[in-house]
Motif scaffolding. Structure first.
Motif, short mmCIF file in Angstrom:
data_model
loop_
_atom_site.label_atom_id
_atom_site.label_comp_id
_atom_site.label_asym_id
_atom_site.label_seq_id
_atom_site.Cartn_x
_atom_site.Cartn_y
_atom_site.Cartn_z
N ILE A 42 20.26 35.90 38.16
CA ILE A 42 20.49 35.54 39.56
C ILE A 42 21.89 35.96 40.00
CG2 ILE A 42 18.84 33.65 39.55
CD1 ILE A 42 21.20 31.70 39.58
N GLU A 43 21.99 36.32 41.26
CA GLU A 43 23.25 36.85 41.80
C GLU A 43 23.42 36.32 43.22
OE1 GLU A 43 26.04 38.81 41.12
OE2 GLU A 43 26.41 38.39 43.24
N LYS A 44 24.62 35.82 43.52
CA LYS A 44 24.76 35.20 44.85
C LYS A 44 24.92 36.23 45.96
CE LYS A 44 29.60 33.63 44.80
NZ LYS A 44 30.45 32.44 44.81
N ASN A 56 33.27 42.18 40.76
CA ASN A 56 34.52 42.92 40.57
C ASN A 56 34.31 44.18 39.76
OD1 ASN A 56 36.24 41.40 42.04
ND2 ASN A 56 37.06 40.25 40.33
N THR A 57 33.25 44.21 38.95
CA THR A 57 33.01 45.41 38.14
C THR A 57 32.79 46.60 39.05
OG1 THR A 57 31.95 43.93 36.55
CG2 THR A 57 31.74 46.28 36.15
N LEU A 58 32.14 46.35 40.18
CA LEU A 58 31.91 47.46 41.11
C LEU A 58 33.21 47.86 41.81
CD1 LEU A 58 29.67 49.26 42.32
CD2 LEU A 58 29.54 47.64 44.18
N GLY A 100 35.07 31.35 41.00
CA GLY A 100 35.13 30.47 39.83
C GLY A 100 33.96 29.51 39.71
N ASP A 101 32.80 29.87 40.27
CA ASP A 101 31.66 28.93 40.26
C ASP A 101 31.23 28.55 38.85
OD1 ASP A 101 31.85 29.77 42.86
OD2 ASP A 101 29.74 30.27 43.11
N GLY A 102 31.21 29.54 37.95
CA GLY A 102 30.76 29.25 36.58
C GLY A 102 31.71 28.27 35.90
N GLY A 136 32.69 37.50 30.00
CA GLY A 136 33.39 38.19 31.09
C GLY A 136 34.54 37.37 31.64
N GLU A 137 34.90 37.68 32.88
CA GLU A 137 36.12 37.10 33.46
C GLU A 137 35.99 35.59 33.68
OE1 GLU A 137 37.76 39.52 36.63
OE2 GLU A 137 39.23 37.96 37.11
N THR A 138 34.77 35.05 33.60
CA THR A 138 34.62 33.60 33.74
C THR A 138 35.14 32.87 32.50
OG1 THR A 138 33.08 31.89 34.46
CG2 THR A 138 32.27 33.38 32.79
N ALA A 166 39.74 44.40 30.41
CA ALA A 166 38.73 43.51 30.99
C ALA A 166 37.35 44.14 30.89
CB ALA A 166 39.07 43.22 32.45
N VAL A 167 37.28 45.43 31.13
CA VAL A 167 35.97 46.09 31.09
C VAL A 167 35.45 46.11 29.64
CG1 VAL A 167 34.80 48.29 31.49
CG2 VAL A 167 36.29 47.34 33.24
N ALA A 168 36.38 46.32 28.68
CA ALA A 168 35.99 46.22 27.27
C ALA A 168 35.42 44.83 26.99
CB ALA A 168 37.20 46.50 26.39
C1 FAD Z 1 40.14 46.33 42.29
C2 FAD Z 1 39.97 46.04 40.82
C3 FAD Z 1 40.16 47.04 39.88
C4 FAD Z 1 39.99 46.77 38.53
N1 FAD Z 1 40.11 47.79 37.62
C5 FAD Z 1 39.91 47.53 36.30
C6 FAD Z 1 39.95 48.58 35.34
O1 FAD Z 1 40.10 49.76 35.68
N2 FAD Z 1 39.79 48.25 34.03
C7 FAD Z 1 39.59 46.96 33.61
O2 FAD Z 1 39.47 46.71 32.41
N3 FAD Z 1 39.50 45.96 34.51
C8 FAD Z 1 39.64 46.21 35.84
N4 FAD Z 1 39.53 45.19 36.74
C9 FAD Z 1 39.06 43.88 36.24
C10 FAD Z 1 37.57 43.95 35.92
O3 FAD Z 1 36.93 44.82 36.82
C11 FAD Z 1 36.89 42.58 36.00
O4 FAD Z 1 37.60 41.67 35.22
C12 FAD Z 1 35.47 42.64 35.49
O5 FAD Z 1 34.74 43.64 36.17
C13 FAD Z 1 34.76 41.29 35.64
O6 FAD Z 1 33.42 41.47 35.25
P1 FAD Z 1 32.45 40.21 35.22
O7 FAD Z 1 31.09 40.72 34.94
O8 FAD Z 1 33.01 39.16 34.36
O9 FAD Z 1 32.54 39.64 36.70
P2 FAD Z 1 32.12 40.36 38.06
O10 FAD Z 1 31.95 41.81 37.89
O11 FAD Z 1 33.04 39.86 39.11
O12 FAD Z 1 30.65 39.78 38.30
C14 FAD Z 1 30.44 38.40 38.56
C15 FAD Z 1 29.21 38.30 39.44
O13 FAD Z 1 28.81 36.94 39.50
C16 FAD Z 1 28.41 36.66 40.85
N5 FAD Z 1 28.50 35.22 41.06
C17 FAD Z 1 29.62 34.47 41.21
N6 FAD Z 1 29.30 33.18 41.37
C18 FAD Z 1 27.94 33.11 41.32
C19 FAD Z 1 27.02 32.03 41.45
N7 FAD Z 1 27.42 30.76 41.67
N8 FAD Z 1 25.69 32.30 41.36
C20 FAD Z 1 25.25 33.59 41.17
N9 FAD Z 1 26.10 34.64 41.06
C21 FAD Z 1 27.43 34.40 41.12
C22 FAD Z 1 29.37 37.47 41.69
O14 FAD Z 1 28.88 37.68 42.99
C23 FAD Z 1 29.48 38.75 40.87
O15 FAD Z 1 28.52 39.70 41.25
C24 FAD Z 1 39.66 45.44 38.10
C25 FAD Z 1 39.47 44.43 39.04
C26 FAD Z 1 39.60 44.72 40.39
C27 FAD Z 1 39.37 43.63 41.38
#
Ligand code: FAD
Length: 740
Positions: A264-266, A273-275, A511-513, A704-706, A720-722
């Motif tokens: 699920i995705e909000k 942020n990955t995008l 920070g919902d998670g 991930g970042e949570t 972070a991507v690693a």
């Molecule tokens: C501009 C920018 C550039 C960056 N560049 C780099 C880089 O080059 N290299 C690197 O290592 N890191 C980079 N980072 C950091 C890295 O991109 C992020 O830390 C990483 O992508 C986080 O991935 P994630 O899957 O944990 O979270 P996200 O990719 O943020 O995905 C979390 C998802 O959960 C969804 N969500 C949130 N709450 C809920 C809920 N209650 N219910 C359902 N869905 C929910 C969100 O909508 C989102 O789609 C960058 C960050 C930013 C902002």
């Protein structure tokens, strides 16, 4: 927290952007007076507003929404009424993270205005038939619509040009025009995750409709908000929350390990942020890196590691000992090509993450987690290749990273490096029987006898959703960079953070998670540590997008003086220096630097049109435009140019390529913004969530970042991507293998 002073130039940029986005609306001097009360559906229930008008002008607005979420919807209740009074209308930006409550307040205010101005509504006697063009400011530049009207109605709305972000904007570009036509109104909910695009389409349409003789009160009377549907209840073995890199890799891996999966995705689209990210991804592959020439400074860095005593680094003493042996062997041989090893990756991640908080305590990374990430990062990248992803670009040293070990996927035509990986994972899920539910926000974890058994969620139209997880739930909701309240509550690192700090993150990083997990007793780690991006927009928080190369950076404060070696190590050093000079600083550039930049001239010209870059033919004119003392600025640039020629800079910058002396000149106002949140849910190296006593919470994983722990007080660039792909895969595999 400290109050920040937004300079005149920035205010005019803000006004430029908001006028472009909303169209100008003057306050009428005559009209109804009195109090008008209405309500509209918010996130938890009805939101009630009372609007007070004097001669048609809004003089007060009150709002109450007892069922809106404290700390989220309540922010909109607190902030929007004043914003509406200040704007004189309800076309104001919603509050980040509280879209539904914000929209309810705006809709209710519009309804109240309609009621008050009922007589004006009756005065509408039809459109002047034809096709009209309207423009408004979107996310990345102007968005243009063509609106065709007959005498009685809006017949069609077509977005004819836009620069909106690929993928994220698609649902808004498709849905908003058809909703306008279907409901004959411009009072609509924005699409989740595409608020700016949605509002730009609405504003541009308004612009066109007004040219056709349209009457806003008439259109507002049809205000539309979708009704909640019947409750939805579903089962899967593994439920994944959040469709960023961590969530998609967790879902795919769970599926590959035989589990049924609901993701699920909000937002209305995947990515988070990955995008948004550059997707620089650190991993060690000596075979490939061994063909890259040794970079300046690497030998000295390796020699400095030989001076260290393993006993001074007890948590990673074993790693340092092995590393020192590797370095000795390398230095004794041919050093033409660069050295890297998993041990160097581990050691650098550990030492660069170490930080001391404002309270005097020192935080270090969790060595088990660091070792897991560094050891498995290359495997995770090889796994991504199996989804037919384009080759990754050559190795580079990412901003904030210590070594030449980051690669990002080739940029595609959308300019979004993460998109191909994310779409490939999404396609795999859809082709292999997983279910993805977009616009579905998880609100709570369901527990039974201490174990997590599912998730409660809500669709954006308010439909309640219950998901039962027969094996496990995986939280992958990203960080809390867009939740400044959470940042301020826990901050243990930054002194005097401005209270209006913006973020580079997507607006759903709230920070919902973390909140859900904490509610059921999960332990949190490192919440006081947040990384700032020094070169963000003071208006939107957006990143600098590598406009020019860092070696060409010249940062000047509002008095026209340089204040830091622009290539000083670490984002923290630059951010602290930038915060110390006030609310903003400028990056000053000349045409040579722009010509050497990463885009065509037309890209920079569009930034000038959008008010992001200030351009002037002469330095004197530029100084005037940005309200900086010309003599001071000229002296600063003279000194800088002399340093480029002599190679000696008083602030210690060693890599300087272009002088800054060839017009036209450019200035870009910048300011630190929240970029990455190091803190989060405590996990072990199996990605299992731990409670406050350090015990595993059954049925709950996070990735991930949570999560917190790996990056301690400072996340290295490219790590972070690693982290998200390594731990996403671990969580998916372990959740699928869980016996219940
Ligand atoms: C501009 C920018 C550039 C960056 N560049 C780099 C880089 O080059 N290299 C690197 O290592 N890191 C980079 N980072 C950091 C890295 O991109 C992020 O830390 C990483 O992508 C986080 O991935 P994630 O899957 O944990 O979270 P996200 O990719 O943020 O995905 C979390 C998802 O959960 C969804 N969500 C949130 N709450 C809920 C809920 N209650 N219910 C359902 N869905 C929910 C969100 O909508 C989102 O789609 C960058 C960050 C930013 C902002």
């Amino acid at each position: 927290m400290k109050k920040s002073r937004i300079p005149t130039l920035l205010l005019s940029i803000v006004m430029l952007l908001s006028l472009a986005a909303c169209g100008q609306e003057s306050k009428s001097a005559s009209g109804p007076s009195g109090e008008y009360s209405t309500s509209a559906k918010g996130f938890g229930g009805d939101v009630n507003v009372t609007v007070t008008l004097e001669n048609g002008v809004i003089v007060a607005v009150t709002a109450e929404g007892p069922s809106e979420t404290a700390g989220v919807g309540s922010n909109a209740i607190d902030q929007l009424p004043d914003a509406i009074v200040a704007a004189g209308n309800a076309d104001v930006d919603g509050v980040s993270g509280a879209t539904m409550t914000s929209n309810a307040i705006k809709t209710a205010v519009k309804k109240a205005l309609n009621e008050a101005r009922g007589t004006e509504q009756e005065a509408f006697d039809g459109y002047t038939e034809g096709t009209y063009t309207g423009t408004a400011q979107g996310n990345n530049g102007p968005l243009k619509v063509e609106v065709t009207v007959s005498k009685d109605k809006i017949e069609s709305v077509e977005v004819v040009s836009n620069n909106e972000t690929a993928l994220l904007s698609v649902p808004a570009l498709e849905r908003i025009p058809s909703e306008i036509v279907e409901h004959q109104t411009l009072t609509l909910d924005a699409v989740s995750g595409a608020t700016v695009t949605s509002n730009a389409i609405i504003a541009a349409t308004k612009n066109a409709v007004l040219q056709a003789g349209g009457n806003m009160a008439y259109l507002d009377a049809n205000a539309y908000a979708p009704e909640a549907g019947d409750p939805i209840e579903k089962d899967a073995e593994v439920v994944v929350v959040g469709a960023g890199g961590a969530g998609l890799s967790a879902a795919v891996t769970a599926l590959q390990n035989g589990a049924s999966v609901i993701l699920i995705e909000k937002n209305a689209t995947l990515g988070g942020n990955t995008l948004q990210s550059g997707c620089g991804w650190c991993s060690v592959n000596p075979e490939v890196q061994g063909k890259v020439e040794t970079k300046a400074g690497q030998i000295e860095t390796l020699q400095s590691y030989l001076e260290l005593k393993p006993a001074d680094y007890p948590a990673v003493a074993d790693v340092l000992e092995v590393l020192q042996g590797q370095i000795r062997d390398y230095l004794a041989g041919d050093t033409t090509y660069m050295f890297d090893s998993v041990e160097l990756f581990i050691f650098q991640t550990y030492i660069m993450g170490t930080r001391t908080g404002l309270d005097g305590t020192t935080i270090t990374g969790n060595v088990d987690l660091i070792k897991t990430m560094c050891t498995q990062s290359e495997d995770a990248r090889q796994w991504i290749y199996s989804f037919d992803i384009d080759e990754f670009r050559n190795y580079n040293t990412p901003i904030g990273g210590p070594w030449h070990r980051s690669r990002e996927p080739q940029k595609n035509e959308t300019g979004k490096n993460g998109l191909p990986m994310l779409q490939a994972l999404e396609t795999y899920l859809l082709n292999n029987g997983a279910e993805i539910m977009y616009e579905t926000r998880a609100t709570d974890l369901i527990t039974k006898k201490g174990a997590v058994t599912g998730v409660l969620a809500k669709k954006t139209d308010g439909t309640p959703v219950t998901l039962h997880a027969k094996k496990a739930v995986i939280l992958c909701t990203g960080g809390y960079g867009a939740n400044s309240e959470m940042v301020f509550k826990h901050n243990n690192y930054w002194k005097d953070l401005p209270d209006d700090l913006l973020t580079t993150n997507c607006k759903t990083s709230t920070g919902d998670g973390i909140t859900m997990a904490e509610k059921i007793g999960a332990q949190l780690t490192g919440m006081g540590f947040v990384q700032l991006m020094p070169t963000s927009s003071p208006v939107t928080g957006d990143t600098f997008k590598s406009m020019i190369e860092p070696y060409d950076f010249i940062f000047v404060d509002p008095t026209g003086n340089r204040f830091i070696n622009e290539m000083a190590e670490g984002r923290d050093t630059l951010s602290a220096a930038a915060l110390s000079v006030g609310s903003y600083f400028y990056v000053i550039m000349d045409q040579q630097m722009i010509d050497n930049g990463n885009y065509d001239q037309s890209w920079y010209d569009a930034k000038v049109d959008a008010g992001i870059l200030v351009k002037a033919d002469t330095l004197e004119e530029l100084a005037k435009k940005i309200d900086v003392d010309y003599n001071a600025l000229q002296k600063t640039l003279n000194n800088y140019n002399a340093a480029v020629k002599s190679g000696v800079d008083s602030l210690g910058k060693t890599e300087m390529v272009h002088t800054c002396e060839v017009g036209p000149f450019y200035a870009c106002p910048r300011r630190p913004a929240i970029h990455y949140t190091m803190g989060g849910i405590t996990i072990n190296s199996n990605a299992q969530v731990l409670d406050t006593d350090g015990n595993v919470i059954k049925g709950l994983y996070a990735a991930g970042e949570t999560t917190g722990g790996i990056h301690a007080g400072n996340r290295c660039g490219g790590n972070a991507v690693a982290d998200i792909f390594v731990f996403g895969r671990i969580a998916g595999k372990n959740a699928a293998s869980l016996k219940k």
